[in-house]
Write an enzyme that holds these catalytic residues in place. Sequence first.
Site, PDB file in Angstrom:
ATOM      1  N   TYR A  56       0.802  -1.218   0.285  1.00 59.91           N
ATOM      2  CA  TYR A  56       0.325  -0.833  -0.313  1.00 59.91           C
ATOM      3  C   TYR A  56       0.459   1.200   0.533  1.00 59.91           C
ATOM      4  O   TYR A  56       0.758   2.479  -0.985  1.00 59.91           O
ATOM      5  CB  TYR A  56      -1.626   0.027   1.461  1.00 59.91           C
ATOM      6  CG  TYR A  56      -2.228  -0.802   0.865  1.00 59.91           C
ATOM      7  CD1 TYR A  56      -2.902  -0.202   0.134  1.00 59.91           C
ATOM      8  CD2 TYR A  56      -2.161  -1.996   1.108  1.00 59.91           C
ATOM      9  CE1 TYR A  56      -4.175  -0.959   0.005  1.00 59.91           C
ATOM     10  CE2 TYR A  56      -3.380  -3.148   0.612  1.00 59.91           C
ATOM     11  CZ  TYR A  56      -4.485  -2.562  -0.245  1.00 59.91           C
ATOM     12  OH  TYR A  56      -5.091  -3.483  -0.404  1.00 59.91           O
ATOM     13  N   GLN A  90     -16.083   3.810  -5.489  1.00 56.71           N
ATOM     14  CA  GLN A  90     -15.331   3.407  -5.145  1.00 56.71           C
ATOM     15  C   GLN A  90     -14.122   2.913  -4.965  1.00 56.71           C
ATOM     16  O   GLN A  90     -13.295   1.989  -4.452  1.00 56.71           O
ATOM     17  CB  GLN A  90     -16.017   1.431  -6.305  1.00 56.71           C
ATOM     18  CG  GLN A  90     -17.161   1.480  -6.158  1.00 56.71           C
ATOM     19  CD  GLN A  90     -17.039   0.778  -7.030  1.00 56.71           C
ATOM     20  OE1 GLN A  90     -17.193  -1.007  -7.171  1.00 56.71           O
ATOM     21  NE2 GLN A  90     -17.978   0.016  -8.346  1.00 56.71           N
ATOM     22  N   ASN A  91     -13.374   4.171  -5.170  1.00 58.30           N
ATOM     23  CA  ASN A  91     -11.999   4.550  -5.210  1.00 58.30           C
ATOM     24  C   ASN A  91     -11.173   4.746  -4.015  1.00 58.30           C
ATOM     25  O   ASN A  91     -12.156   5.448  -3.435  1.00 58.30           O
ATOM     26  CB  ASN A  91     -11.774   5.541  -6.025  1.00 58.30           C
ATOM     27  CG  ASN A  91     -11.810   4.824  -7.939  1.00 58.30           C
ATOM     28  OD1 ASN A  91     -11.999   3.641  -8.094  1.00 58.30           O
ATOM     29  ND2 ASN A  91     -12.689   5.576  -8.835  1.00 58.30           N
ATOM     30  N   ASP A  93      -8.732   6.531  -3.217  1.00 55.36           N
ATOM     31  CA  ASP A  93      -8.032   7.502  -3.735  1.00 55.36           C
ATOM     32  C   ASP A  93      -8.421   8.607  -3.743  1.00 55.36           C
ATOM     33  O   ASP A  93      -9.460   8.732  -3.040  1.00 55.36           O
ATOM     34  CB  ASP A  93      -7.202   7.096  -5.129  1.00 55.36           C
ATOM     35  CG  ASP A  93      -8.131   7.735  -6.801  1.00 55.36           C
ATOM     36  OD1 ASP A  93      -8.832   8.989  -6.612  1.00 55.36           O
ATOM     37  OD2 ASP A  93      -8.525   6.735  -7.303  1.00 55.36           O
ATOM     38  N   HIS A 108     -15.317   2.213  -0.609  1.00 59.91           N
ATOM     39  CA  HIS A 108     -13.785   0.857   0.045  1.00 59.91           C
ATOM     40  C   HIS A 108     -13.170   1.622   0.591  1.00 59.91           C
ATOM     41  O   HIS A 108     -11.884   1.495   0.719  1.00 59.91           O
ATOM     42  CB  HIS A 108     -13.929   0.739  -0.836  1.00 59.91           C
ATOM     43  CG  HIS A 108     -14.892  -0.577  -1.632  1.00 59.91           C
ATOM     44  ND1 HIS A 108     -15.176  -0.823  -2.936  1.00 59.91           N
ATOM     45  CD2 HIS A 108     -15.568  -1.181  -1.246  1.00 59.91           C
ATOM     46  CE1 HIS A 108     -15.254  -0.794  -3.757  1.00 59.91           C
ATOM     47  NE2 HIS A 108     -16.639  -1.321  -2.469  1.00 59.91           N
TER      48      HIS A 108
END
Length: 242
Positions: A56, A90-91, A93, A108
Amino acid sequence: MAKSPHLVVLTGAGISAESGIETFRAADGLWANHPIEDVATPEGWAKNPQRVLSFYDARREQVRDARPNAAHRALANLEALGFDVSIVTQNIDDLHERAGSRQVLHLHGEIMVARSSVDERMRYPLGRRNIAMGDVCDRGSQLRPDVVWFGEAVPAYQEACELVADADLMLVVGTSLAVMPAAALIHELPLDAQCVLVDPDPGLQVPAGVTRWVMPAGEGVPALTRHWQREGRLFVPPSGNA
């Protein structure tokens, strides 16, 4: 006073891919040499937390290097002009926020945030930092990425359902409506609400009643927002050839 028409935008990996952020389906990206079960599950975290943190870290650096694209900017500009725009993404970033959008719900999680391993409510913005082994929350537990892994519940899902249920129009961008539970959000729309999907894949199967614009996000979203700005209202033009 009458409520302003509410646009709810569901975004997925396709919108960020146009900014250079690889999806987990990419054949040669960050995910290629990392089995999902090793880096994106609670079991992988329990087995080798350092491997998960390193993975990550690399994804976070990719996000930091990316820039919002025309689709992100068009949505932020629409909100700045006074339209009621809620984004459910759903990202993980932060490109929507960096473009200027203020009402963003991350289904998410957020890669630019760390959270406690024992209490998901304990969250810590990372800024330019990464997470190291030994970084702990206020209760002394190891910090982990604030990301919903495969096999974990989606805490923000109920809030997303409530947003969609309040929508007058829904825009779907960069997602195939195949990933659950996000794909089910479209079924929360009021019966009189319209929905338009912007995606470059002409073979994508879409639910009945959804208007499809076969265009990349960076072209289709600005085209739609130009329609709405010009007309001063939300509606679905019949085709993507705008």
